[in-house]
Design an enzyme around this catalytic site. Structure first.
Site, PDB file in Angstrom:
ATOM      1  N   GLU A  73      72.207  55.161  34.361  1.00 32.44           N
ATOM      2  CA  GLU A  73      73.489  55.643  34.888  1.00 32.44           C
ATOM      3  C   GLU A  73      73.443  57.158  35.056  1.00 32.44           C
ATOM      4  O   GLU A  73      72.695  57.851  34.365  1.00 32.44           O
ATOM      5  CB  GLU A  73      74.582  55.211  33.885  1.00 32.44           C
ATOM      6  CG  GLU A  73      75.983  55.682  34.149  1.00 32.44           C
ATOM      7  CD  GLU A  73      76.618  55.182  35.440  1.00 32.44           C
ATOM      8  OE1 GLU A  73      76.039  55.460  36.512  1.00 32.44           O
ATOM      9  OE2 GLU A  73      77.700  54.575  35.376  1.00 32.44           O
ATOM     10  N   ASP A  74      74.236  57.682  35.973  1.00 33.81           N
ATOM     11  CA  ASP A  74      74.264  59.137  36.175  1.00 33.81           C
ATOM     12  C   ASP A  74      75.068  59.836  35.077  1.00 33.81           C
ATOM     13  O   ASP A  74      74.551  60.641  34.327  1.00 33.81           O
ATOM     14  CB  ASP A  74      74.794  59.506  37.578  1.00 33.81           C
ATOM     15  CG  ASP A  74      76.125  58.836  37.923  1.00 33.81           C
ATOM     16  OD1 ASP A  74      76.681  58.100  37.086  1.00 33.81           O
ATOM     17  OD2 ASP A  74      76.618  59.046  39.045  1.00 33.81           O
TER      18      ASP A  74
ATOM     19  N   ASP B 121      81.440  59.044  31.327  1.00 31.62           N
ATOM     20  CA  ASP B 121      82.617  59.886  31.124  1.00 31.62           C
ATOM     21  C   ASP B 121      83.594  59.137  30.207  1.00 31.62           C
ATOM     22  O   ASP B 121      83.503  59.243  28.983  1.00 31.62           O
ATOM     23  CB  ASP B 121      83.217  60.200  32.502  1.00 31.62           C
ATOM     24  CG  ASP B 121      84.322  61.232  32.454  1.00 31.62           C
ATOM     25  OD1 ASP B 121      84.522  61.850  31.403  1.00 31.62           O
ATOM     26  OD2 ASP B 121      85.008  61.431  33.477  1.00 31.62           O
TER      27      ASP B 121
ATOM     28  N   PHE C 149      83.736  69.128  36.815  1.00 30.47           N
ATOM     29  CA  PHE C 149      83.358  68.060  37.726  1.00 30.47           C
ATOM     30  C   PHE C 149      82.022  68.413  38.357  1.00 30.47           C
ATOM     31  O   PHE C 149      81.859  69.454  38.988  1.00 30.47           O
ATOM     32  CB  PHE C 149      84.431  67.855  38.803  1.00 30.47           C
ATOM     33  CG  PHE C 149      84.196  66.588  39.556  1.00 30.47           C
ATOM     34  CD1 PHE C 149      84.647  65.372  39.047  1.00 30.47           C
ATOM     35  CD2 PHE C 149      83.475  66.601  40.746  1.00 30.47           C
ATOM     36  CE1 PHE C 149      84.397  64.183  39.726  1.00 30.47           C
ATOM     37  CE2 PHE C 149      83.223  65.418  41.418  1.00 30.47           C
ATOM     38  CZ  PHE C 149      83.683  64.210  40.914  1.00 30.47           C
TER      39      PHE C 149
ATOM     40  N   ARG D 121      75.830  65.213  47.549  1.00 26.68           N
ATOM     41  CA  ARG D 121      74.793  64.434  46.844  1.00 26.68           C
ATOM     42  C   ARG D 121      73.407  65.033  47.048  1.00 26.68           C
ATOM     43  O   ARG D 121      72.536  64.925  46.205  1.00 26.68           O
ATOM     44  CB  ARG D 121      74.760  62.985  47.364  1.00 26.68           C
ATOM     45  CG  ARG D 121      75.954  62.139  46.972  1.00 26.68           C
ATOM     46  CD  ARG D 121      75.630  60.655  47.217  1.00 26.68           C
ATOM     47  NE  ARG D 121      76.806  59.819  47.255  1.00 26.68           N
ATOM     48  CZ  ARG D 121      77.406  59.282  46.191  1.00 26.68           C
ATOM     49  NH1 ARG D 121      76.917  59.502  44.992  1.00 26.68           N
ATOM     50  NH2 ARG D 121      78.466  58.524  46.319  1.00 26.68           N
TER      51      ARG D 121
END
Ligand code: 5GP
Length: 170
Positions: free
Chosen positions: A95-96, A99, A148, A161
């Site tokens: 997973e990136d 959160d 963010f 991206r």
């Protein structure tokens, strides 16, 4: 929107190399299935897989939370399933960012129903600021307090991206 580099690509790659070495040692003699979460984890996933020194298979899963932009609604739906069998196989979910933890837990639950031998979780970024559900992270790259993030596969409404570094939007 202004952005600032938070983690340069060379530091990302050094961390990816380190995680790949740990996974290669932990899975020596095995052939894990690495499952990347679309689309944010794709760059990390490719770098990680290419640094492994063990054979593996790869697949992808797609998850989306309702809403766009910086805030998710917390409701997660799976939009693409894996396409190779994982029953009886050691699985590593890649997973990136973790959160709130909702996305990850939802995906792990869905994968468990397919009867893998084991599931471990690897995340590039661990953001603890908004954690709502406890998550088990077996391999994690960077801890980020707030902000963010975009770049290295991470988007803001599908933009940014392509940036090679991880940046923070201001
Ligand atoms: P969670 O369900 O853990 O709250 O959110 C996980 C997903 O939200 C991540 O897979 C990622 O797609 C998105 N996300 C969380 N924080 C960020 C961030 O700082 N930047 C970007 N681009 N996506 C984020």
């Amino acid at each position: 929107m202004e952005r600032e580099i938070l983690i340069e690509r060379r530091f990302i790659l050094a961390k990816v190399q380190e995680i790949a070495e740990r996974i290669s040692a932990d899975y020596a003699g095995k052939e894990p299935v690495l499952i990347g979460v679309l689309k944010g984890a794709v760059f990390f996933f490719a770098d990680l897989v290419m640094h492994l020194t063990i054979p593996c298979r790869i697949d992808f899963i797609g998850a989306a939370s309702y809403g766009s932009g910086r805030n998710s609604s917390g409701e997660v739906r799976l939009v693409k399933d894996v396409s190779i069998p994982i029953s009886g196989k050691p699985v590593i979910l890649v997973e990136d960012i973790v959160d709130t933890g909702l996305t990850l837990n939802r995906i792990v639950k869905a994968l468990r129903q397919k009867g893998p031998e084991s599931i471990r979780v690897c995340a590039l970024i661990d953001k603890k600021e908004r954690r709502e559900e406890a998550v088990q992270l077996d391999y994690s790259g960077f801890e980020v307090e707030e902000g963010f993030l975009v770049g290295y596969g991470l988007d803001y409404d599908e933009q940014y991206r392509y940036l090679p570094d991880i940046c923070v939007l201001r």
